[in-house]
Design a protein around this motif. Structure first.
Motif, PDB file in Angstrom:
ATOM      1  N   ALA A  13      21.539  71.405  58.775  1.00  9.30           N
ATOM      2  CA  ALA A  13      20.102  71.615  58.968  1.00  9.30           C
ATOM      3  C   ALA A  13      19.818  73.100  59.189  1.00  9.30           C
ATOM      4  O   ALA A  13      19.257  73.520  60.199  1.00  9.30           O
ATOM      5  CB  ALA A  13      19.600  70.783  60.142  1.00  9.30           C
ATOM      6  N   GLN A  14      20.228  73.905  58.217  1.00 12.00           N
ATOM      7  CA  GLN A  14      20.028  75.347  58.273  1.00 12.00           C
ATOM      8  C   GLN A  14      20.267  75.920  56.876  1.00 12.00           C
ATOM      9  O   GLN A  14      20.768  75.229  55.985  1.00 12.00           O
ATOM     10  CB  GLN A  14      20.970  75.989  59.276  1.00 12.00           C
ATOM     11  CG  GLN A  14      22.434  75.714  59.044  1.00 12.00           C
ATOM     12  CD  GLN A  14      23.305  76.241  60.172  1.00 12.00           C
ATOM     13  OE1 GLN A  14      22.865  76.977  61.045  1.00 12.00           O
ATOM     14  NE2 GLN A  14      24.575  75.881  60.149  1.00 12.00           N
ATOM     15  N   GLU A  15      19.912  77.178  56.703  1.00 14.73           N
ATOM     16  CA  GLU A  15      19.963  77.752  55.360  1.00 14.73           C
ATOM     17  C   GLU A  15      21.390  78.053  54.893  1.00 14.73           C
ATOM     18  O   GLU A  15      21.670  78.013  53.684  1.00 14.73           O
ATOM     19  CB  GLU A  15      19.107  79.019  55.319  1.00 14.73           C
ATOM     20  CG  GLU A  15      17.617  78.702  55.461  1.00 14.73           C
ATOM     21  CD  GLU A  15      16.738  79.939  55.418  1.00 14.73           C
ATOM     22  OE1 GLU A  15      15.764  79.943  54.630  1.00 14.73           O
ATOM     23  OE2 GLU A  15      17.017  80.903  56.161  1.00 14.73           O
ATOM     24  N   TYR A  16      22.274  78.362  55.804  1.00 13.66           N
ATOM     25  CA  TYR A  16      23.679  78.609  55.463  1.00 13.66           C
ATOM     26  C   TYR A  16      24.552  77.924  56.504  1.00 13.66           C
ATOM     27  O   TYR A  16      24.223  77.921  57.702  1.00 13.66           O
ATOM     28  CB  TYR A  16      24.003  80.109  55.462  1.00 13.66           C
ATOM     29  CG  TYR A  16      23.272  80.898  54.409  1.00 13.66           C
ATOM     30  CD1 TYR A  16      23.840  81.121  53.152  1.00 13.66           C
ATOM     31  CD2 TYR A  16      22.012  81.426  54.666  1.00 13.66           C
ATOM     32  CE1 TYR A  16      23.168  81.845  52.191  1.00 13.66           C
ATOM     33  CE2 TYR A  16      21.332  82.153  53.711  1.00 13.66           C
ATOM     34  CZ  TYR A  16      21.918  82.359  52.460  1.00 13.66           C
ATOM     35  OH  TYR A  16      21.240  83.074  51.505  1.00 13.66           O
ATOM     36  N   THR A  17      25.657  77.366  56.065  1.00 13.60           N
ATOM     37  CA  THR A  17      26.608  76.807  57.017  1.00 13.60           C
ATOM     38  C   THR A  17      28.023  77.140  56.569  1.00 13.60           C
ATOM     39  O   THR A  17      28.280  77.328  55.367  1.00 13.60           O
ATOM     40  CB  THR A  17      26.428  75.283  57.165  1.00 13.60           C
ATOM     41  OG1 THR A  17      27.079  74.830  58.361  1.00 13.60           O
ATOM     42  CG2 THR A  17      26.997  74.522  55.976  1.00 13.60           C
ATOM     43  N   VAL A  18      28.926  77.230  57.532  1.00 17.00           N
ATOM     44  CA  VAL A  18      30.337  77.500  57.261  1.00 17.00           C
ATOM     45  C   VAL A  18      31.134  76.239  57.568  1.00 17.00           C
ATOM     46  O   VAL A  18      30.957  75.630  58.631  1.00 17.00           O
ATOM     47  CB  VAL A  18      30.839  78.683  58.111  1.00 17.00           C
ATOM     48  CG1 VAL A  18      32.356  78.784  58.052  1.00 17.00           C
ATOM     49  CG2 VAL A  18      30.203  79.982  57.632  1.00 17.00           C
ATOM     50  N   VAL A  19      31.986  75.836  56.641  1.00 12.00           N
ATOM     51  CA  VAL A  19      32.797  74.630  56.811  1.00 12.00           C
ATOM     52  C   VAL A  19      34.217  74.903  56.330  1.00 12.00           C
ATOM     53  O   VAL A  19      34.449  75.815  55.523  1.00 12.00           O
ATOM     54  CB  VAL A  19      32.221  73.446  55.999  1.00 12.00           C
ATOM     55  CG1 VAL A  19      30.842  73.056  56.501  1.00 12.00           C
ATOM     56  CG2 VAL A  19      32.184  73.754  54.505  1.00 12.00           C
ATOM     57  N   PRO A  20      35.186  74.115  56.809  1.00 13.13           N
ATOM     58  CA  PRO A  20      36.518  74.179  56.200  1.00 13.13           C
ATOM     59  C   PRO A  20      36.413  73.879  54.712  1.00 13.13           C
ATOM     60  O   PRO A  20      35.626  73.013  54.298  1.00 13.13           O
ATOM     61  CB  PRO A  20      37.285  73.077  56.938  1.00 13.13           C
ATOM     62  CG  PRO A  20      36.572  72.893  58.233  1.00 13.13           C
ATOM     63  CD  PRO A  20      35.124  73.141  57.923  1.00 13.13           C
ATOM     64  N   ALA A  21      37.180  74.576  53.913  1.00 13.00           N
ATOM     65  CA  ALA A  21      37.075  74.413  52.460  1.00 13.00           C
ATOM     66  C   ALA A  21      37.305  72.970  52.030  1.00 13.00           C
ATOM     67  O   ALA A  21      36.736  72.517  51.033  1.00 13.00           O
ATOM     68  CB  ALA A  21      38.077  75.343  51.768  1.00 13.00           C
ATOM     69  N   SER A  22      38.108  72.228  52.776  1.00 13.54           N
ATOM     70  CA  SER A  22      38.390  70.838  52.411  1.00 13.54           C
ATOM     71  C   SER A  22      37.163  69.950  52.504  1.00 13.54           C
ATOM     72  O   SER A  22      37.122  68.870  51.902  1.00 13.54           O
ATOM     73  CB  SER A  22      39.488  70.270  53.316  1.00 13.54           C
ATOM     74  OG  SER A  22      39.080  70.294  54.679  1.00 13.54           O
ATOM     75  N   ARG A  23      36.151  70.376  53.253  1.00 13.11           N
ATOM     76  CA  ARG A  23      34.946  69.565  53.413  1.00 13.11           C
ATOM     77  C   ARG A  23      33.847  69.943  52.435  1.00 13.11           C
ATOM     78  O   ARG A  23      32.734  69.403  52.498  1.00 13.11           O
ATOM     79  CB  ARG A  23      34.431  69.669  54.850  1.00 13.11           C
ATOM     80  CG  ARG A  23      35.430  69.141  55.872  1.00 13.11           C
ATOM     81  CD  ARG A  23      34.887  69.190  57.284  1.00 13.11           C
ATOM     82  NE  ARG A  23      35.949  68.925  58.263  1.00 13.11           N
ATOM     83  CZ  ARG A  23      35.791  68.974  59.576  1.00 13.11           C
ATOM     84  NH1 ARG A  23      34.593  69.292  60.086  1.00 13.11           N
ATOM     85  NH2 ARG A  23      36.793  68.722  60.397  1.00 13.11           N
TER      86      ARG A  23
END
Length: 342
Positions: A101-111
């Motif tokens: 629920a935001q313009e950019y998010t950081v996630v583990p590449a596997s997700r």
């Protein structure tokens, strides 16, 4: 960047739209520009305290596990994803403070999973929790497949309880893609139309006095897999229609946290009751689900929209609270938040 956050558990009024710095991906992570965020019951339940209780694990949390967008930056050591790739996300906020629920998010590449060419961001944001839960529910039979593909469920009959919901919708589509005969229970003609549009071969109103007989008419030997949304309400019906060595895959506690199971009917068919929660099924099952869901997407399965049996309800990012309220209020269809232009 614009981000929706909450700093204490509570109803949707704790959500607020704020400005935050755009995050940078670390090793093994990617940053994704979110186009569409998907809302699931798990999102409002976590916000309300059902996951964390009174103490949040982070000072500030951005909700929503699912979404779709474009890879915007790649951290060190990431293979298989590049800037500009279109992706769908799952478990974005699991063990992390920032969801979609935001313009950019950081996630583990596997997700972050590549979206096949021609697959819309709306479909991508509708996967995650529903499709991967459905995949797990369909792969727990003791004599059934651990992976889904065309033909994997040939000869099996699958009963999907609540075929008009998001998980039920995905379960119908995946089970039919895998070759099963699909029966679904619904509560109204409108929901029957949605389940049929999703691909169910047969629909039964679970409120009918002869619901079990109708299901047995389709599957005289019983159903092999039940994808169950409310075992407290459906325990008696399930016990009447389960095949020998059938499995009941329970993915939700709709109807309450306690259920009474009839012993003799279940014992006589060697029934298996499999509880499942996406967040604790393990990396192997998650990877299998992501790969098989992607294969189904490439085959044109898992469409959304009213014509496909899952109406879309759209909200703006600054209306995230209303989106959460819609899901909590059992809105029929998939609730999506438009974050940015594709």
């Amino acid at each position: 960047m614009r981000s929706v956050v909450y700093t204490k558990p509570g109803d949707s009024s704790v959500l607020e739209l704020v400005e935050r710095s755009t995050p940078e991906p670390g090793p093994g992570e990617v940053r994704v520009r979110i186009v569409v965020s998907g809302v699931n019951p798990t999102d409002w339940k976590a916000r309300q305290g059902g996951t964390y209780g009174d103490d949040l694990p982070f000072p500030e949390v951005t909700p929503n596990q699912d979404g779709a967008g474009v890879v915007d930056a790649v951290g060190e050591g990431v293979d298989g994803l590049s800037v500009g790739d279109r992706v769908w996300l799952y478990m974005s906020a699991a063990g992390r403070p920032t969801g979609t629920a935001q313009e950019y998010t950081v996630v583990p590449a596997s997700r972050a999973v590549p979206l096949p060419e021609g697959t819309s961001f709306d479909i991508g944001a509708s996967l995650g929790v529903p499709a991967m839960t459905a995949h797990r529910a369909l792969t727990t039979h003791e004599d059934g497949p651990s992976r889904l593909a065309p033909g994997a469920l040939s000869g099996k009959t699958v009963l999907v309880a609540g075929g008009a919901g998001a998980v039920g919708h995905a379960a119908i589509q995946l089970a039919r893609w895998a070759g099963a005969t699909v029966v679904t229970t619904i509560s109204s003609e409108a929901k029957a139309a949605l389940a049929t549009a999703a691909g169910a071969h047969h629909v039964v109103n679970y409120r009918d006095d002869d619901a079990a007989a109708q299901i047995r008419g389709v599957a005289p030997d019983g159903v092999d897999i039940v994808v169950e949304v409310s075992i407290p309400k459906n325990a008696e019906l399930v016990a009447e229609v389960l095949a020998n060595h059938g499995v009941v895959s329970i993915y939700a506690n709709n109807g309450g946290d306690e259920a009474t199971l009839p012993v003799r009917p279940n014992m006589s068919v060697n029934a298996r009751y499999q509880f499942l929660l996406l967040y604790t099924i393990g990396d192997e099952a998650l990877t299998a689900a992501a790969e098989d869901v992607s294969a189904a997407l490439r085959d044109g399965v898992l469409a959304v929209g009213e014509d496909a049996g899952l109406p879309l309800l759209r909200f703006a990012l600054d209306d995230t609270a209303a989106a959460h309220d819609a899901v909590q209020g059992d809105a029929v269809g998939k609730v999506l938040i438009d974050v940015a232009a594709g």
